[in-house]
Motif scaffolding. Structure first.
Motif, short mmCIF file in Angstrom:
data_model
loop_
_atom_site.label_atom_id
_atom_site.label_comp_id
_atom_site.label_asym_id
_atom_site.label_seq_id
_atom_site.Cartn_x
_atom_site.Cartn_y
_atom_site.Cartn_z
N GLY A 23 0.15 6.80 8.24
CA GLY A 23 -0.27 5.50 8.97
C GLY A 23 0.58 5.01 9.73
N HIS A 24 1.71 5.54 10.19
CA HIS A 24 2.52 5.18 11.16
C HIS A 24 3.21 3.69 10.60
N GLY A 25 3.69 3.53 9.36
CA GLY A 25 4.05 2.47 9.07
C GLY A 25 3.02 1.18 8.30
N GLY A 26 1.58 1.93 8.40
CA GLY A 26 0.72 1.00 7.63
C GLY A 26 0.84 0.82 6.08
N PHE A 27 -0.02 0.04 5.65
CA PHE A 27 -0.19 0.05 4.13
C PHE A 27 -0.40 1.29 3.25
N GLY A 28 -1.39 1.85 3.75
CA GLY A 28 -1.96 3.20 2.96
C GLY A 28 -2.19 2.65 1.54
N TRP A 29 -2.20 3.49 0.66
CA TRP A 29 -2.74 3.26 -0.53
C TRP A 29 -1.62 2.63 -1.71
N TRP A 30 -0.35 2.72 -1.20
CA TRP A 30 0.84 2.31 -2.31
C TRP A 30 0.78 1.07 -2.74
N PHE A 31 0.08 0.16 -2.06
CA PHE A 31 0.07 -1.43 -2.56
C PHE A 31 -0.71 -1.53 -3.61
N ILE A 32 -1.76 -0.63 -3.77
CA ILE A 32 -2.72 -0.85 -4.85
C ILE A 32 -2.05 -0.72 -6.43
N PHE A 33 -1.22 0.01 -6.48
CA PHE A 33 -0.61 0.21 -7.78
C PHE A 33 0.47 -1.03 -8.27
N PRO A 34 1.01 -1.90 -7.27
CA PRO A 34 1.64 -2.93 -7.71
C PRO A 34 0.78 -4.01 -8.14
N LEU A 35 -0.19 -4.14 -7.43
CA LEU A 35 -1.42 -5.30 -7.51
C LEU A 35 -2.06 -4.97 -8.83
N PHE A 36 -2.19 -3.63 -9.34
CA PHE A 36 -2.89 -3.44 -10.51
C PHE A 36 -1.98 -3.86 -11.51
N TRP A 37 -0.71 -3.66 -11.43
CA TRP A 37 0.13 -3.86 -12.81
C TRP A 37 0.35 -5.68 -12.76
N ILE A 38 0.42 -6.33 -11.50
CA ILE A 38 0.38 -7.66 -11.31
C ILE A 38 -0.69 -8.30 -12.18
N ALA A 39 -1.95 -7.63 -11.49
CA ALA A 39 -3.07 -8.15 -12.30
C ALA A 39 -3.39 -8.05 -13.67
N LEU A 40 -2.73 -6.81 -14.06
CA LEU A 40 -2.67 -6.72 -15.61
C LEU A 40 -2.04 -7.47 -16.62
#
Length: 91
Positions: A23-40
């Protein structure tokens, strides 16, 4: 054998082709994993607090029922205090 300019052009083309993958520096999908653990973690903390409030309310009702059973308070006072406990629970 490739000349320096041809080698540079091939390397640049390879780099540009793979830049789209990330994504040339974009978010991609990697940000979902920390959000999942924070929500949990947040859900776990909220659940624990809610459980503790329920335990405190039940303990308070138990004390109130014991006082009524011993005759320390009459039925009117018992019902008024029980209503106050239930009103505090609804908030």
């Amino acid at each position: 054998m490739l000349s320096t300019s041809a080698l540079l052009a091939a390397t640049t083309a390879h780099t540009v082709a793979h830049a789209g993958h990330w994504g040339h520096g974009g978010f991609g999908w990697w940000f979902i994993f920390p959000l999942f653990w924070i929500a949990l973690i947040v859900l776990f903390i909220v659940g624990r607090r809610r459980g503790q409030r329920t335990e405190h309310r039940q303990a308070a009702e138990g004390v109130l029922r014991e006082r009524y059973a011993r005759g320390e308070i009459d039925e009117t006072e018992f019902r008024q205090r029980l209503e106050v406990l239930h009103a505090a629970q609804r908030r």
